[in-house]
Design a protein around this motif. Structure first.
Motif, PDB file in Angstrom:
ATOM      1  N   GLU A 135     -38.347  -0.565   4.539  1.00 12.13           N
ATOM      2  CA  GLU A 135     -38.933  -0.544   3.197  1.00 12.13           C
ATOM      3  C   GLU A 135     -39.024   0.885   2.659  1.00 12.13           C
ATOM      4  OE1 GLU A 135     -42.910  -1.783   0.626  1.00 12.13           O
ATOM      5  OE2 GLU A 135     -42.872  -2.152   2.792  1.00 12.13           O
ATOM      6  N   GLU A 136     -39.443   1.799   3.495  1.00 13.62           N
ATOM      7  CA  GLU A 136     -39.576   3.193   3.073  1.00 13.62           C
ATOM      8  C   GLU A 136     -38.248   3.739   2.549  1.00 13.62           C
ATOM      9  OE1 GLU A 136     -40.601   7.546   5.102  1.00 13.62           O
ATOM     10  OE2 GLU A 136     -40.967   5.695   6.214  1.00 13.62           O
ATOM     11  N   LEU A 160     -35.641   2.018   1.395  1.00 12.54           N
ATOM     12  CA  LEU A 160     -35.240   1.332   0.168  1.00 12.54           C
ATOM     13  C   LEU A 160     -36.037   1.825  -1.029  1.00 12.54           C
ATOM     14  CD1 LEU A 160     -34.837  -2.312   1.527  1.00 12.54           C
ATOM     15  CD2 LEU A 160     -33.020  -0.674   0.995  1.00 12.54           C
ATOM     16  N   ARG A 161     -37.331   2.111  -0.833  1.00 11.94           N
ATOM     17  CA  ARG A 161     -38.146   2.618  -1.943  1.00 11.94           C
ATOM     18  C   ARG A 161     -37.695   4.017  -2.346  1.00 11.94           C
ATOM     19  NH1 ARG A 161     -39.821  -2.191  -3.718  1.00 11.94           N
ATOM     20  NH2 ARG A 161     -41.320  -3.219  -2.318  1.00 11.94           N
ATOM     21  N   GLY A 197     -34.732   3.764  -4.425  1.00 16.75           N
ATOM     22  CA  GLY A 197     -35.009   3.217  -5.742  1.00 16.75           C
ATOM     23  C   GLY A 197     -34.222   1.973  -6.090  1.00 16.75           C
ATOM     24  N   SER A 206     -33.395  -2.103  -6.398  1.00 21.45           N
ATOM     25  CA  SER A 206     -34.163  -3.312  -6.694  1.00 21.45           C
ATOM     26  C   SER A 206     -33.457  -4.567  -6.200  1.00 21.45           C
ATOM     27  CB  SER A 206     -34.403  -3.437  -8.201  1.00 21.45           C
ATOM     28  OG  SER A 206     -33.170  -3.496  -8.910  1.00 21.45           O
ATOM     29  N   PHE A 211     -37.813  -7.761  -4.133  1.00 17.62           N
ATOM     30  CA  PHE A 211     -36.390  -7.458  -4.257  1.00 17.62           C
ATOM     31  C   PHE A 211     -35.618  -8.707  -4.682  1.00 17.62           C
ATOM     32  CE2 PHE A 211     -37.745  -4.283  -1.084  1.00 17.62           C
ATOM     33  CZ  PHE A 211     -37.211  -3.132  -1.638  1.00 17.62           C
TER      34      PHE A 211
END
Length: 206
Positions: free
Chosen positions: A129-130, A132-133, A136, A138, A163
């Protein structure tokens, strides 16, 4: 008006393309049987998928599963984990835990990342998750082995996190074809299921 390139805002998740999962001599059989006739087609589809992503500078997160040699970090609350511990699969540092050669990350590509996890869902207890965030993104394009295990579990978690998800069906597999099809059907309620033809339309090879 400048249009974003195809795949902008999307990351590819390549799940468990490892020797113990894909190679005929691998130890894990939930995705492919030792003599599976679908192995070559699956590998070819996964190779083409990685090529599509690289041609568009799409971020790729390669997710691997691995455990200590002594198995002390394997949770044994489920049959799949107990079997991994019993057969000594995907031990850190072993050939089995390494990526299948033609599907390995390009280590000099700044758009490719490697994440390790130790459960079924690739998000649990990992940096996925880190990453992918930070990227940026979606939308997620998900592929891997096995369809009904890491792929479906990860897709369901990703959708709950907000997502949008698509599944590259031909780059996924289960040892039982009926289970593979059933898992894809189940995921179709929450994700777009893309076969090779649909992938070519959405992410054509350059």
């Amino acid at each position: 008006m400048n249009r974003p390139p195809p795949g902008a805002g999307t990351a590819l998740l390549a799940l468990h393309y490892q020797n113990d999962v894909l190679h005929p001599e691998g130890k894990i059989r939930v995705g492919l049987a030792a003599d599976s006739p679908t192995r070559d087609r699956l590998v070819a589809a996964a190779e083409a998928l990685l090529n599509r992503a690289r041609a568009r500078a799409m971020p790729i997160v390669h997710v691997r599963v691995a455990y200590r040699e002594d198995g002390a970090d394997i949770i044994t609350n489920a049959p799949i984990f107990r079997n991994v511990a019993k057969i000594g699969a995907v031990q850190e540092g072993s050939w089995g835990a390494q990526f299948y050669s033609s599907l390995a990350p390009m280590v000099d590509n700044g758009r490719e990342f490697v994440v390790k996890h130790s459960r079924i869902n690739a998000f649990f207890g990992s940096q996925l998750e880190e990453i992918l965030r930070v990227l940026g993104v979606s939308r997620l394009l998900v592929a891997g082995v096995a369809t009904h295990s890491v792929v479906e579990s990860t897709v369901r978690h990703a959708v709950d996190m907000g997502f949008e998800a698509s599944v590259a069906a031909d780059a996924c597999s289960a040892a039982d074809p009926a289970v593979h099809r059933a898992s894809l059907h189940s995921m179709s309620l929450i994700a777009q299921i893309l076969d090779t033809e649909a992938l070519e339309r959405s992410y054509p090879l350059a």
